[in-house]
Structure formats: structure tokens, C-alpha cells
Design a protein around this motif. Sequence first.
Motif, PDB file in Angstrom:
ATOM      1  N   PRO A   1      -8.875   1.495   0.140  1.00  0.00           N
ATOM      2  CA  PRO A   1     -10.031   1.820   0.976  1.00  0.00           C
ATOM      3  C   PRO A   1     -10.187   0.897   2.183  1.00  0.00           C
ATOM      4  CG  PRO A   1     -10.723   0.664  -1.013  1.00  0.00           C
ATOM      5  CD  PRO A   1      -9.243   0.853  -1.133  1.00  0.00           C
ATOM      6  N   VAL A   2      -9.351  -0.151   2.259  1.00  0.00           N
ATOM      7  CA  VAL A   2      -9.435  -1.092   3.393  1.00  0.00           C
ATOM      8  C   VAL A   2      -8.033  -1.408   3.889  1.00  0.00           C
ATOM      9  CG1 VAL A   2     -11.615  -2.165   2.716  1.00  0.00           C
ATOM     10  CG2 VAL A   2      -9.479  -3.065   1.792  1.00  0.00           C
ATOM     11  N   PHE A   3      -7.973  -2.050   5.073  1.00  0.00           N
ATOM     12  CA  PHE A   3      -6.668  -2.375   5.652  1.00  0.00           C
ATOM     13  C   PHE A   3      -6.614  -3.866   5.986  1.00  0.00           C
ATOM     14  CE2 PHE A   3      -3.244  -1.675   8.954  1.00  0.00           C
ATOM     15  CZ  PHE A   3      -2.327  -1.200   8.046  1.00  0.00           C
TER      16      PHE A   3
ATOM     17  N   PRO B   1       0.860  -1.196   0.000  1.00  0.00           N
ATOM     18  CA  PRO B   1       0.000   0.000   0.000  1.00  0.00           C
ATOM     19  C   PRO B   1       0.894   1.243   0.000  1.00  0.00           C
ATOM     20  CG  PRO B   1      -0.644  -1.537   1.745  1.00  0.00           C
ATOM     21  CD  PRO B   1       0.673  -2.018   1.201  1.00  0.00           C
ATOM     22  N   ARG B   2       0.356   2.381  -0.470  1.00  0.00           N
ATOM     23  CA  ARG B   2       1.091   3.646  -0.451  1.00  0.00           C
ATOM     24  C   ARG B   2       0.475   4.565   0.600  1.00  0.00           C
ATOM     25  NH1 ARG B   2       3.490   0.567  -3.237  1.00  0.00           N
ATOM     26  NH2 ARG B   2       4.502   0.954  -5.244  1.00  0.00           N
ATOM     27  N   GLY B   3       1.327   5.203   1.398  1.00  0.00           N
ATOM     28  CA  GLY B   3       0.857   6.234   2.317  1.00  0.00           C
ATOM     29  C   GLY B   3       0.569   7.506   1.544  1.00  0.00           C
ATOM     30  N   PHE B   4      -0.423   8.260   1.994  1.00  0.00           N
ATOM     31  CA  PHE B   4      -0.803   9.530   1.367  1.00  0.00           C
ATOM     32  C   PHE B   4      -1.226  10.431   2.536  1.00  0.00           C
ATOM     33  CE2 PHE B   4      -3.729  11.200  -2.339  1.00  0.00           C
ATOM     34  CZ  PHE B   4      -3.333  12.493  -2.078  1.00  0.00           C
TER      35      PHE B   4
ATOM     36  N   GLY C   1      -6.555   8.320  -2.842  1.00  0.00           N
ATOM     37  CA  GLY C   1      -6.271   8.222  -1.405  1.00  0.00           C
ATOM     38  C   GLY C   1      -7.579   7.990  -0.666  1.00  0.00           C
ATOM     39  N   PHE C   2      -7.494   7.365   0.483  1.00  0.00           N
ATOM     40  CA  PHE C   2      -8.699   7.066   1.279  1.00  0.00           C
ATOM     41  C   PHE C   2      -8.405   7.268   2.764  1.00  0.00           C
ATOM     42  CE2 PHE C   2      -8.674   4.415  -2.484  1.00  0.00           C
ATOM     43  CZ  PHE C   2      -9.951   4.588  -3.005  1.00  0.00           C
ATOM     44  N   SER C   3      -9.407   7.766   3.488  1.00  0.00           N
ATOM     45  CA  SER C   3      -9.229   7.819   4.954  1.00  0.00           C
ATOM     46  C   SER C   3      -9.193   6.391   5.489  1.00  0.00           C
ATOM     47  CB  SER C   3     -10.382   8.581   5.612  1.00  0.00           C
ATOM     48  OG  SER C   3     -11.612   7.912   5.405  1.00  0.00           O
TER      49      SER C   3
ATOM     50  N   HIS D   1     -12.638  10.193   0.440  1.00  0.00           N
ATOM     51  CA  HIS D   1     -12.016   9.654  -0.780  1.00  0.00           C
ATOM     52  C   HIS D   1     -11.321  10.795  -1.499  1.00  0.00           C
ATOM     53  CE1 HIS D   1     -14.649   5.889  -0.937  1.00  0.00           C
ATOM     54  NE2 HIS D   1     -15.126   6.582   0.072  1.00  0.00           N
ATOM     55  N   LEU D   2     -10.082  10.587  -1.897  1.00  0.00           N
ATOM     56  CA  LEU D   2      -9.350  11.589  -2.687  1.00  0.00           C
ATOM     57  C   LEU D   2      -9.099  10.952  -4.047  1.00  0.00           C
ATOM     58  CD1 LEU D   2      -7.865  11.334   0.408  1.00  0.00           C
ATOM     59  CD2 LEU D   2      -7.002  13.519  -0.366  1.00  0.00           C
TER      60      LEU D   2
END
Length: 487
Positions: free
Chosen positions: A137-139, A115-118, A201-203, A222-223
Motif C-alpha cells: 500500500p506504500v512505496f 514488491p510484486r507488480g500487479f 494489490g493496491f493502487s 485495494h484488491l
Amino acid sequence: MAPSDKTYSVPLYTTSNGCPVSNPNAMIKMGKVGPALIQDHHLIDLLAHFDRERIPERVAHAKGSGAHGYLEVTEDVSDIVSADFLNGIGKKTALFTRFSTIGGEKGSADSARDPRGFAIKFYTQEGIIDWVNINSPVFFIRNGVQFPFLVHTQKARDPQTNLKDVNMYWDFLCNNPESVHNTMIIFSDRGTPFSYRHMHGFSTHTFKWVNKEGQFHYVQIHLLTDQGIKNLTNAEAHALQSDDPDHAGRDLHEAIERGDFPSWTLYVQTMTPEQAEEAPFSVFDVTKTWPHKDFPLRKFAKLVLDRNPENYHAEVEQSVFNPANTVPGIEPSADPVLQARLFSYGDTQRYRLGTNFTQIPVNRPLQAHCPFQRDGAVCVNGNYGSVSNYPSSFEPLKYRVDATNNEAHEKWASEAISFQWGATDLDFEQPRVLWEVYGKTRQQEALIHNVAQDIQGAKPEIQKRVMEYFSKVTPEISDRLSEALQK
Ligand code: HEM
């Protein structure tokens, strides 16, 4: 008045105490063939600083790149959030963003499957709020306590050999089947984005937005990239690991230098507490997405990156992001992974940068007045002069109303229990839908190929467990994986 700290613009070379040095290449010695002298302050000063150049790298997300920019509110969301920086169409807020991979060390390749951090730091009039997002969108996990185990298995090395271990990597995922949703995303081509500019990107977590009446909604942010989604194939990502390990940082820097400013359009999904009660999944479950048809995306802002950092160490390496940093009107939810994060970031940052890390310019709020936090190592903000160091006659400030609606939903009354949120059949429903979606875009082939490549060196018993893991989504995945492994 203290002299300006812009000594770097003066073309005179000095020691750190400002003493001119006539020849930086010379040493003070006992004659031409004798030993060096400890009175050579330039030598000692230079070496001592050099010896301390490295700070601890981030325990996760060590490799990254950053850029400055701004957020502009484009639609009215005052009915759902009272946060000042999100109120007023056209309002702009300065921000700093850091993109990263999770698992690699500081010198690792940008194109790793990960995953990429944003992460975004907003410098608002009401203090700093950090949105510490990722591009998924998920972890993988939903028990916050498991994060060190996740990182040890996905990032860390074998305690004896110091080698990465594919068996440990998949063992952890198979032991925690709720991870399969994110695993399917990371092992599609979305796990190797073409660049930081070409990903969403997603929270990922649920947060709470509180309006001026004190009513709250659960939200997810959502970005969506305005550059369009673009990914690398496994082969392209592998090639970049040796050809250009810094490709994503280079792409970001060069785009901004040529004035091709990347941007994202921001949307919010909202859920009332009543809808949360009805939803088929828990609103606090970070392994689930909210279906767009039931919880439509509502546009609210534009994010633009338009300025490169002047200095990598000062602005990117020393930047900190912490989901606990928020502003009035935005609150964390009870998601147990988010709750664990609220402690971890500030704690690691005190270790990584020292107690006074909020005094570092990139981390400094526009205004702050907390004279009861003072002293400590490297305190450079004037330390609040003679202001009292304990609260004596402060008026309690009722800044804005706290969330008041549906107290029942967030009213906690329980005894302390030891709880692990285990997997159930529900955890495979969304991954099953994702598999069908992949069927329309050749991502089924990508997933099978990428997983097969990854596990081909794993022990047979781990390969078997990986089949079982995916067969809970659908046996079609494990059958096709098994075929791919035999090729
Ligand atoms: C219990 C779960 C988690 C824990 C304990 C945790 C902890 C950490 C720690 C200690 C760091 C290094 C921070 C620093 O040195 O400044 C970090 C970085 C980061 N984490 Fe997490 N994390 C967790 C889950 C997540 C999740 C679910 C997301 C995204 C939804 C996320 C996104 C990030 C990002 C983007 C960074 C890099 C920030 C930067 O660029 O400096 N983490 N995390």
C-alpha cells in the motif's frame, strides 16, 4: 483481401515469405565439403530472425507472468464515479493482468524479496485504462525524480564489478528515511509472497474519481485476494530460488489450467477534498496509508483470472501498462511520484516496442480512431486509409463533465520551484503502528531475521546506519537487530 495471419496452423513449413521448404535441417552448400551459399534464403531468413528474437527487457519489473480475465461490478458506485465500466451492477469488462517482481532481470527468481507488480489492463468501451498496481500500500520514495536512483541501487549492478551491492541498496534507503514504511513491509514475510494468487494489490497512489455532477473524491484502490494471504519464510524463498525459480508463474498457470480461477474483491477508499485538507498527512504522499477507521473500504467489484495466454512473448512480454492510460471519470492526482510515472511508461514502451505498440493485439483498445497518429515503423492497422491526417472539421466533444468541486484544492498558481520532499517525524508514525501490529503475528521476528540476514555482509558503517534508520521508528528494532547480527 490480405491472407489470414494464422499461417502457423498450416502444417507446411515455409520461409517467412511463404516459400515451402522441403528440409528445414538442410543447408545449400558448394558440394558436401564446400562453404555455405548466401543464396540459401531459408538459412539467412532463419538466422536473421533468430538474431533479433530478443527485445529489450523492461527496465524495471522485467520478470513476470500474465493472465486474461474479467472485472464484474458488484455494487453501485455511480455516486462517486462516472467511468462507464464501473457503472451498472453485473457489468463485465475484459482485462489482462501481468504480475512481476521489480528488481530482478528477466531470468531471475520469482521468490526474490521485492514488491510484486500487479498491473491490470481493462479493455473498456471508452478505451484502455491501466491500473499499474503493486502488492504494497506504500512505496519507497515520494520524489518522482528519485526513481532511477532507487532502481539503480535496488536492482542494477556495480558499474565496475557488475555485482549486486548490499551497501548501495541500504545506503539509498538510509539516505531517504521516508522509505522505512515500505522497507518494513518488504522485509516482513509479505516481501516473499507464496504466489501471485495469495497477495493483495493496491493502487498505492491517490487517484481522483469524478462523478456525473463533476464532483471528485480522492481514492485509493485495494484488491483483496480471495485465496487468502500466504507468504514464504526467508528460508523457503531462498530454497525456491534454486529449486524452482519460476514458481509463481508456474502456480498461476497451473491454477488457471485446472479451472481454479484466482479472484480478488475490489474496494475503494474515498476522501473528499475537505477531508484531504484536514488529514494529518498529505493525500499526495505515497509513503502513507489511509487509516481504515477514518476512510472505510467500500466494496465495488470482483476481478477473476480465467484464461492463460496462448503465447508468452506476444501477450505477456509485449504487453504495456501505463498509469497515464485512463478513461473519462478517473484522473491522476498531483502525487509527484505518479506525475513522474505519467511520462515514463509511454516513453520506455516506445523504446521497448516501437512507436506503434498500441497496434499489438494485447495492447489494442476495443476501438480507437486517432488518424492524426499515423505511419512509423511496423504500422499494421491499415493506417486509417485515406482519412485526413490533420483535424479540419471535428466538433469538439464534451464527453462528460470534468471535476468542478473544490477548485481551490486543485487550483495551481505558483512560480516554478526546485523542491525535494524531505523526511519529518510524521514519516515514522505509521511504521511505529505497523511494528506494534507485527507484534501480534510473529512478524517482528521475521523482520529482524530478514534484515539481519540481508545486511550481514554489508560494511560496518552501513550496518550502523541501518540501525539508525530503524531506530527512528523505535530503538527496539535497532537493539534487536544489533543482537541478531552478533549471533
Ligand atoms: C517515479 C516513479 C516510477 C517510475 C519512473 C516508474 C517507471 C517504470 C518503468 C519505466 C517500467 C517499465 C515499463 C515497461 O517497460 O513497460 C515500470 C514498470 C512497472 N511499474 Fe513503475 N515506476 C515508478 C513507480 C512505480 C510505482 C509507485 C508503482 C506502483 C504503485 C509501479 C508499478 C509498476 C508496475 C506494476 C510495473 C510493471 C508493469 C508491467 O507488468 O508491464 N511503479 N515502472
